[in-house]
Structures are given as C-alpha cells and as structure tokens.
Design a protein around this motif. Structure first.
Motif, short mmCIF file in Angstrom:
data_model
loop_
_atom_site.label_atom_id
_atom_site.label_comp_id
_atom_site.label_asym_id
_atom_site.label_seq_id
_atom_site.Cartn_x
_atom_site.Cartn_y
_atom_site.Cartn_z
N ALA A 119 6.59 -18.98 20.31
CA ALA A 119 6.49 -19.16 18.86
C ALA A 119 7.26 -18.07 18.12
CB ALA A 119 5.02 -19.14 18.44
N GLN A 120 7.25 -16.86 18.63
CA GLN A 120 8.00 -15.77 18.01
C GLN A 120 9.50 -16.04 18.06
OE1 GLN A 120 6.50 -12.41 20.21
NE2 GLN A 120 4.92 -11.97 18.70
N GLU A 121 9.97 -16.55 19.20
CA GLU A 121 11.40 -16.86 19.33
C GLU A 121 11.81 -17.96 18.36
OE1 GLU A 121 11.89 -17.83 23.41
OE2 GLU A 121 11.61 -15.77 24.12
N GLU A 122 10.96 -18.98 18.20
CA GLU A 122 11.27 -20.07 17.27
C GLU A 122 11.29 -19.56 15.83
OE1 GLU A 122 8.47 -23.18 17.89
OE2 GLU A 122 9.15 -23.65 19.92
N ALA A 123 10.34 -18.68 15.50
CA ALA A 123 10.30 -18.13 14.14
C ALA A 123 11.52 -17.27 13.87
CB ALA A 123 9.02 -17.31 13.95
N LEU A 124 11.96 -16.51 14.88
CA LEU A 124 13.14 -15.66 14.72
C LEU A 124 14.39 -16.50 14.51
CD1 LEU A 124 14.57 -12.95 14.78
CD2 LEU A 124 14.53 -13.04 17.29
N ALA A 125 14.57 -17.55 15.34
CA ALA A 125 15.73 -18.42 15.19
C ALA A 125 15.75 -19.08 13.81
CB ALA A 125 15.72 -19.49 16.28
N GLN A 126 14.57 -19.47 13.34
CA GLN A 126 14.46 -20.10 12.03
C GLN A 126 14.85 -19.12 10.94
OE1 GLN A 126 10.70 -21.21 9.42
NE2 GLN A 126 10.82 -22.54 11.21
N ALA A 127 14.41 -17.87 11.04
CA ALA A 127 14.71 -16.86 10.03
C ALA A 127 16.20 -16.57 9.96
CB ALA A 127 13.93 -15.58 10.33
N VAL A 128 16.84 -16.43 11.13
CA VAL A 128 18.28 -16.15 11.15
C VAL A 128 19.07 -17.32 10.59
CG1 VAL A 128 20.26 -15.65 12.64
CG2 VAL A 128 18.07 -14.53 13.06
N ALA A 129 18.68 -18.54 10.95
CA ALA A 129 19.38 -19.73 10.44
C ALA A 129 19.25 -19.82 8.93
CB ALA A 129 18.81 -20.99 11.10
N THR A 130 18.08 -19.51 8.41
CA THR A 130 17.87 -19.54 6.96
C THR A 130 18.73 -18.47 6.28
OG1 THR A 130 15.61 -20.36 7.21
CG2 THR A 130 16.16 -19.31 5.12
N ALA A 131 18.77 -17.29 6.86
CA ALA A 131 19.58 -16.22 6.29
C ALA A 131 21.06 -16.61 6.25
CB ALA A 131 19.39 -14.94 7.10
N ARG A 132 21.53 -17.25 7.31
CA ARG A 132 22.94 -17.67 7.36
C ARG A 132 23.24 -18.71 6.27
NH1 ARG A 132 26.92 -17.30 11.24
NH2 ARG A 132 28.69 -18.71 10.84
N ARG A 133 22.35 -19.69 6.13
CA ARG A 133 22.57 -20.72 5.10
C ARG A 133 22.62 -20.10 3.71
NH1 ARG A 133 18.73 -23.60 8.14
NH2 ARG A 133 17.12 -23.13 6.58
N GLN A 134 21.72 -19.19 3.44
CA GLN A 134 21.70 -18.56 2.13
C GLN A 134 22.95 -17.71 1.90
OE1 GLN A 134 17.94 -16.46 2.03
NE2 GLN A 134 16.77 -18.33 1.64
N ALA A 135 23.40 -17.03 2.96
CA ALA A 135 24.61 -16.22 2.84
C ALA A 135 25.83 -17.09 2.60
CB ALA A 135 24.78 -15.38 4.11
N GLU A 136 25.89 -18.26 3.23
CA GLU A 136 27.00 -19.19 3.03
C GLU A 136 27.05 -19.68 1.59
OE1 GLU A 136 26.19 -22.10 5.99
OE2 GLU A 136 27.41 -21.12 7.54
N VAL A 137 25.88 -20.00 1.04
CA VAL A 137 25.82 -20.44 -0.35
C VAL A 137 26.29 -19.33 -1.28
CG1 VAL A 137 24.27 -21.14 -2.22
CG2 VAL A 137 23.98 -22.11 0.07
N ALA A 138 25.86 -18.11 -1.02
CA ALA A 138 26.25 -16.98 -1.85
C ALA A 138 27.75 -16.73 -1.77
CB ALA A 138 25.48 -15.73 -1.42
N ALA A 139 28.30 -16.85 -0.56
CA ALA A 139 29.74 -16.61 -0.39
C ALA A 139 30.56 -17.65 -1.17
CB ALA A 139 30.09 -16.65 1.09
N ARG A 140 30.17 -18.93 -1.08
CA ARG A 140 30.90 -19.97 -1.80
C ARG A 140 30.79 -19.77 -3.31
NH1 ARG A 140 28.60 -23.36 2.23
NH2 ARG A 140 27.00 -24.05 0.74
N ALA A 141 29.59 -19.38 -3.75
CA ALA A 141 29.40 -19.16 -5.18
C ALA A 141 30.26 -18.00 -5.68
CB ALA A 141 27.93 -18.88 -5.47
N ALA A 142 30.54 -17.05 -4.79
CA ALA A 142 31.35 -15.90 -5.17
C ALA A 142 32.84 -16.16 -5.00
CB ALA A 142 30.94 -14.67 -4.35
N GLY A 143 33.22 -17.39 -4.65
CA GLY A 143 34.61 -17.75 -4.54
C GLY A 143 35.24 -17.41 -3.20
N GLY A 144 34.42 -17.23 -2.18
CA GLY A 144 34.97 -16.90 -0.88
C GLY A 144 34.30 -17.71 0.21
#
Length: 217
Positions: free
Chosen positions: A134-159
């Motif tokens: 369960a800890q491994e699944e929660a960790l994978a979920q957290a990293v995937a969420t962080a990546r998605r949010q970072a991608e959105v932020a990067a596109r919004a910033a023009g990069g």
C-alpha cells in the motif's frame, strides 16, 4: 562566478490508498476487589483462567494471547475522623490482548470474555500487518500527481517539463489502528445477541516534494 541553476518547477503532492485491515486486536480483562490483595488476586486468577480457556476454545493460539497489563492497587479514601487516607481494600486488574487474522472472531472473543467472567473491554482495533504494498502504491500515486501538476505549470508558463531534478519523500502516514469501543454485556439486547463489529478501511498516505527542470519552447 558560479553558473545559475536551471529554471525549475517545484511541486508537492500526496498519494492515498485505501486498505482493508487484515488483523484484529481485542483487549479484555478482569477486575476484582477484596479486602486483601491476596484475596483479590486469587479471585482474579480464577476468573481470568476461565476467560482464557473460552478464548482458546475459539481456536486462538496461545502465542496470540499476551498479558497487556497486570496491576494491584489499593482502594483508598480519606477518613474525616482519622484525618488521613485509609485503605478499604485492593483492586486487581488483569488485561490480556488477543490478536487474530480472522476478523469475524473479534466479536466472538469479546463475548467469550464477557460470558466467562471478564468485566472490562479495554479496546478493539483493526489494523494492517503488512503495509509495504500500500505504501508503494501511495508513493507511485503521489509522484504521478506531482508530475501532472508540474506539466500543467510548465505549459502555463510557456514552456515544457524537463527531467526530474530532485524528489523528497516525506514520512508515510501509516494507518493507526481503528479503535472501536465494544458494547458491554449489559448493553446487549434481551435476546443476548452477539457483539457485532465492523473493520472498515484505513488510509495509507505519503507526501512528496519534487523539483523538475523547466525548458523554454
């Protein structure tokens, strides 16, 4: 002159996984009172022996039954005439902890104790013995969420998002045992219905802080 660090995006995210408990822990005990500590202890030992016999009859191995607390305490009161504390007797408390992987036995353990001399249910909780998956699944979920949010932020910033530069994993928030106060014998209905309990679910969560390279288009 030190080179400037590359532009980066920092994101924190949390991952959560619901898990079903696979263990139950029941704490039942016997409390007795008498004028002397020896008499209180003797009565307690007799009743506790009957309680343990009934619990073992449910198929609970002795290795899963342990003494949680044993105490002998004087029963004290303040005597106004004597102007001092006097001892009226002694109270002996003996509480055992019973652990089982058969969750449906939790209520039966309580009833076995109460029906054979126990007069205290100190606690009932459900927990997960092995949380690694369960800890491994929660960790994978957290990293995937962080990546998605970072991608959105990067596109919004023009990069666009570059590679991961840093990741920090905060301590896992492990699910604490789910405490449940069991019904006392006197609260059962007139038909003597067995005690019913429900394990429910627990949450395993982890938070990560990530830093990603930001690339201009």
């Amino acid at each position: 002159m030190a080179p400037e660090p590359p532009p980066a995006i920092m994101v924190s995210a949390r991952g959560e996984v619901q898990v079903a408990p696979d263990r139950a822990r029941v704490q039942v005990g016997v409390e007795t009172q008498a004028k002397t500590s020896a008499a209180a202890a003797a009565e307690n030992n007799q009743k506790q022996a009957a309680v343990l016999k009934a619990i073992r009859a449910l198929g609970i191995p002795q290795a899963q039954i342990r003494t949680l607390n044993y105490s002998v305490m004087p029963i004290q009161r303040y005597d106004d005439k004597l102007k001092r504390v006097v001892i009226d007797g002694y109270q002996v408390s003996n509480i055992v902890s019973v652990e089982t992987e058969k969750l449906d036995l939790a209520g039966q353990i309580i009833d076995a104790g109460l029906n054979n001399g126990a007069n205290r249910v100190a606690g009932l909780d459900f927990f997960v013995k092995d949380r690694a998956k369960a800890q491994e699944e929660a960790l994978a979920q957290a990293v995937a969420t962080a990546r998605r949010q970072a991608e959105v932020a990067a596109r919004a910033a023009g990069g666009q998002l570059g590679g991961l530069l840093e990741i920090m994993i905060n301590d896992f928030e492990r699910p604490d045992p789910r405490p449940m106060m069991a019904m006392a014998k006197m609260e059962m209905d007139a038909a003597g219905a067995p005690t019913e309990v429900s394990a429910g679910t627990s949450t395993v969560s982890v938070q990560v802080t990530t830093r990603w390279r930001f690339q201009n288009r």
